[in-house]
Write a protein that holds these residues in place. Structure first.
Motif, PDB file in Angstrom:
ATOM      1  N   SER A   2     -27.563  41.593  19.754  1.00 12.15           N
ATOM      2  CA  SER A   2     -27.286  41.251  18.367  1.00 12.15           C
ATOM      3  C   SER A   2     -26.988  42.511  17.568  1.00 12.15           C
ATOM      4  N   ARG A   3     -25.874  42.498  16.834  1.00 12.90           N
ATOM      5  CA  ARG A   3     -25.528  43.654  16.009  1.00 12.90           C
ATOM      6  C   ARG A   3     -25.673  43.319  14.526  1.00 12.90           C
ATOM      7  N   VAL A   4     -26.381  42.260  14.237  1.00 13.41           N
ATOM      8  CA  VAL A   4     -26.589  41.887  12.851  1.00 13.41           C
ATOM      9  C   VAL A   4     -27.664  42.791  12.233  1.00 13.41           C
ATOM     10  N   ILE A   5     -28.707  43.088  13.005  1.00 11.74           N
ATOM     11  CA  ILE A   5     -29.820  43.900  12.525  1.00 11.74           C
ATOM     12  C   ILE A   5     -29.948  45.150  13.393  1.00 11.74           C
ATOM     13  N   ARG A   6     -30.092  46.304  12.756  1.00  9.77           N
ATOM     14  CA  ARG A   6     -30.379  47.556  13.465  1.00  9.77           C
ATOM     15  C   ARG A   6     -31.881  47.761  13.391  1.00  9.77           C
ATOM     16  N   TYR A   7     -32.508  47.883  14.555  1.00 12.85           N
ATOM     17  CA  TYR A   7     -33.940  48.132  14.656  1.00 12.85           C
ATOM     18  C   TYR A   7     -34.102  49.622  14.914  1.00 12.85           C
ATOM     19  N   GLN A   8     -34.824  50.302  14.014  1.00 10.09           N
ATOM     20  CA  GLN A   8     -34.921  51.750  14.137  1.00 10.09           C
ATOM     21  C   GLN A   8     -36.364  52.201  13.983  1.00 10.09           C
ATOM     22  N   GLY A  37     -31.069  50.839  17.286  1.00 10.04           N
ATOM     23  CA  GLY A  37     -29.890  50.106  17.717  1.00 10.04           C
ATOM     24  C   GLY A  37     -30.134  48.616  17.700  1.00 10.04           C
ATOM     25  N   GLY A  38     -29.332  47.909  18.481  1.00 10.28           N
ATOM     26  CA  GLY A  38     -29.378  46.454  18.523  1.00 10.28           C
ATOM     27  C   GLY A  38     -30.374  45.918  19.535  1.00 10.28           C
ATOM     28  N   ARG A  39     -30.862  44.729  19.254  1.00  6.81           N
ATOM     29  CA  ARG A  39     -31.867  44.077  20.094  1.00  6.81           C
ATOM     30  C   ARG A  39     -31.204  43.261  21.195  1.00  6.81           C
ATOM     31  N   GLU A  40     -31.734  43.374  22.398  1.00  2.91           N
ATOM     32  CA  GLU A  40     -31.305  42.557  23.525  1.00  2.91           C
ATOM     33  C   GLU A  40     -31.910  41.157  23.372  1.00  2.91           C
ATOM     34  N   ASP A  41     -31.280  40.173  23.984  1.00  2.00           N
ATOM     35  CA  ASP A  41     -31.716  38.780  23.837  1.00  2.00           C
ATOM     36  C   ASP A  41     -33.164  38.541  24.252  1.00  2.00           C
ATOM     37  N   ASN A  42     -33.645  39.267  25.246  1.00  2.00           N
ATOM     38  CA  ASN A  42     -34.986  39.024  25.784  1.00  2.00           C
ATOM     39  C   ASN A  42     -36.057  39.916  25.168  1.00  2.00           C
ATOM     40  N   GLU A  43     -35.744  40.637  24.091  1.00  2.00           N
ATOM     41  CA  GLU A  43     -36.677  41.606  23.523  1.00  2.00           C
ATOM     42  C   GLU A  43     -37.301  41.121  22.213  1.00  2.00           C
ATOM     43  N   THR A  44     -38.514  41.597  21.970  1.00  2.00           N
ATOM     44  CA  THR A  44     -39.090  41.477  20.641  1.00  2.00           C
ATOM     45  C   THR A  44     -38.529  42.632  19.813  1.00  2.00           C
ATOM     46  N   GLU A  45     -38.727  42.582  18.524  1.00  4.07           N
ATOM     47  CA  GLU A  45     -38.267  43.680  17.674  1.00  4.07           C
ATOM     48  C   GLU A  45     -38.945  44.986  18.073  1.00  4.07           C
ATOM     49  N   GLU A  46     -40.246  44.926  18.309  1.00  3.85           N
ATOM     50  CA  GLU A  46     -41.007  46.126  18.660  1.00  3.85           C
ATOM     51  C   GLU A  46     -40.553  46.704  19.995  1.00  3.85           C
ATOM     52  N   THR A  47     -40.318  45.841  20.980  1.00  2.00           N
ATOM     53  CA  THR A  47     -39.847  46.298  22.287  1.00  2.00           C
ATOM     54  C   THR A  47     -38.474  46.935  22.168  1.00  2.00           C
ATOM     55  N   CYS A  48     -37.629  46.398  21.315  1.00  2.00           N
ATOM     56  CA  CYS A  48     -36.306  46.969  21.078  1.00  2.00           C
ATOM     57  C   CYS A  48     -36.423  48.391  20.547  1.00  2.00           C
ATOM     58  N   VAL A  49     -37.265  48.585  19.529  1.00  2.00           N
ATOM     59  CA  VAL A  49     -37.443  49.923  18.949  1.00  2.00           C
ATOM     60  C   VAL A  49     -37.950  50.887  20.015  1.00  2.00           C
ATOM     61  N   GLN A  50     -38.921  50.460  20.799  1.00  2.00           N
ATOM     62  CA  GLN A  50     -39.462  51.332  21.855  1.00  2.00           C
ATOM     63  C   GLN A  50     -38.390  51.692  22.879  1.00  2.00           C
ATOM     64  N   ARG A  51     -37.574  50.729  23.285  1.00  2.00           N
ATOM     65  CA  ARG A  51     -36.511  50.988  24.256  1.00  2.00           C
ATOM     66  C   ARG A  51     -35.479  51.947  23.682  1.00  2.00           C
ATOM     67  N   GLU A  52     -35.046  51.692  22.454  1.00  2.00           N
ATOM     68  CA  GLU A  52     -34.037  52.554  21.835  1.00  2.00           C
ATOM     69  C   GLU A  52     -34.532  53.994  21.727  1.00  2.00           C
ATOM     70  N   ILE A  53     -35.781  54.176  21.315  1.00  2.00           N
ATOM     71  CA  ILE A  53     -36.323  55.531  21.190  1.00  2.00           C
ATOM     72  C   ILE A  53     -36.425  56.190  22.555  1.00  2.00           C
ATOM     73  N   LEU A  54     -36.841  55.458  23.570  1.00  2.00           N
ATOM     74  CA  LEU A  54     -36.912  56.012  24.922  1.00  2.00           C
ATOM     75  C   LEU A  54     -35.526  56.430  25.413  1.00  2.00           C
ATOM     76  N   GLU A  55     -34.530  55.564  25.240  1.00  2.00           N
ATOM     77  CA  GLU A  55     -33.170  55.883  25.677  1.00  2.00           C
ATOM     78  C   GLU A  55     -32.612  57.106  24.949  1.00  2.00           C
ATOM     79  N   GLU A  56     -32.841  57.181  23.648  1.00  2.00           N
ATOM     80  CA  GLU A  56     -32.203  58.206  22.833  1.00  2.00           C
ATOM     81  C   GLU A  56     -32.967  59.524  22.777  1.00  2.00           C
TER      82      GLU A  56
END
Length: 151
Positions: A2-8, A37-56
């Protein structure tokens, strides 16, 4: 994704905030930004933020709380949800952009810790950025840091 919301994530360590530097391939323009960044379909908002920070940044973080949810000023996202994070494991290093579309547009070239108590010490590139600078001032205000205006 989803690119509607950026989770940072606002990652704070010893009164310093972590930013990543993007460099656009086409123009060479670079800018500092909060990891996210954007959230994957299977992620919670918190998991998305953690993944994005780990990747970046190569950091494992824990989420403390949602700082704010607001309309995004410009760009690919309509909203941005900003979470306060605490470093768990790792050293901050430039990461990568796994999404092909984003990786074709820019690369992550640096990470940096910026002193929230002394914004005058920030890179001029941050102070003149019409998106990142007001965002950092908002974060300072919410977290109770003094705000210095840059002219």
């Amino acid at each position: 994704m989803s690119r509607v919301i950026r989770y940072q994530g606002v990652v704070i360590r010893d009164d310093h905030i972590l930013l990543v530097k993007h460099r656009e391939h086409a123009t060479g323009r670079s800018y500092w930004i909060i990891p996210g960044g954007g959230r994957e379909d299977n992620e919670t908002e918190e998991t998305c933020v953690q993944r994005e920070i780990l990747e970046e940044t190569h950091l494992v973080v824990t989420i403390e709380r949602l700082l704010f949810d607001e309309a995004a000023p410009t760009g690919a996202y309509q909203r941005r949800k900003t979470y306060l994070c605490k470093v768990g494991i790792g050293d901050a290093l430039p990461g990568y952009e796994p999404e092909t579309e984003a990786a074709q547009r820019y690369a992550i070239t640096e990470v940096g810790w910026f002193d929230l108590l002394h914004p005058a010490s920030w890179d001029d590139q941050i102070k003149t950025d019409s998106i990142t600078y007001p965002l950092l001032q908002k974060i300072q205000a919410i977290l109770g840091y003094p705000i210095e205006r840059y002219s």
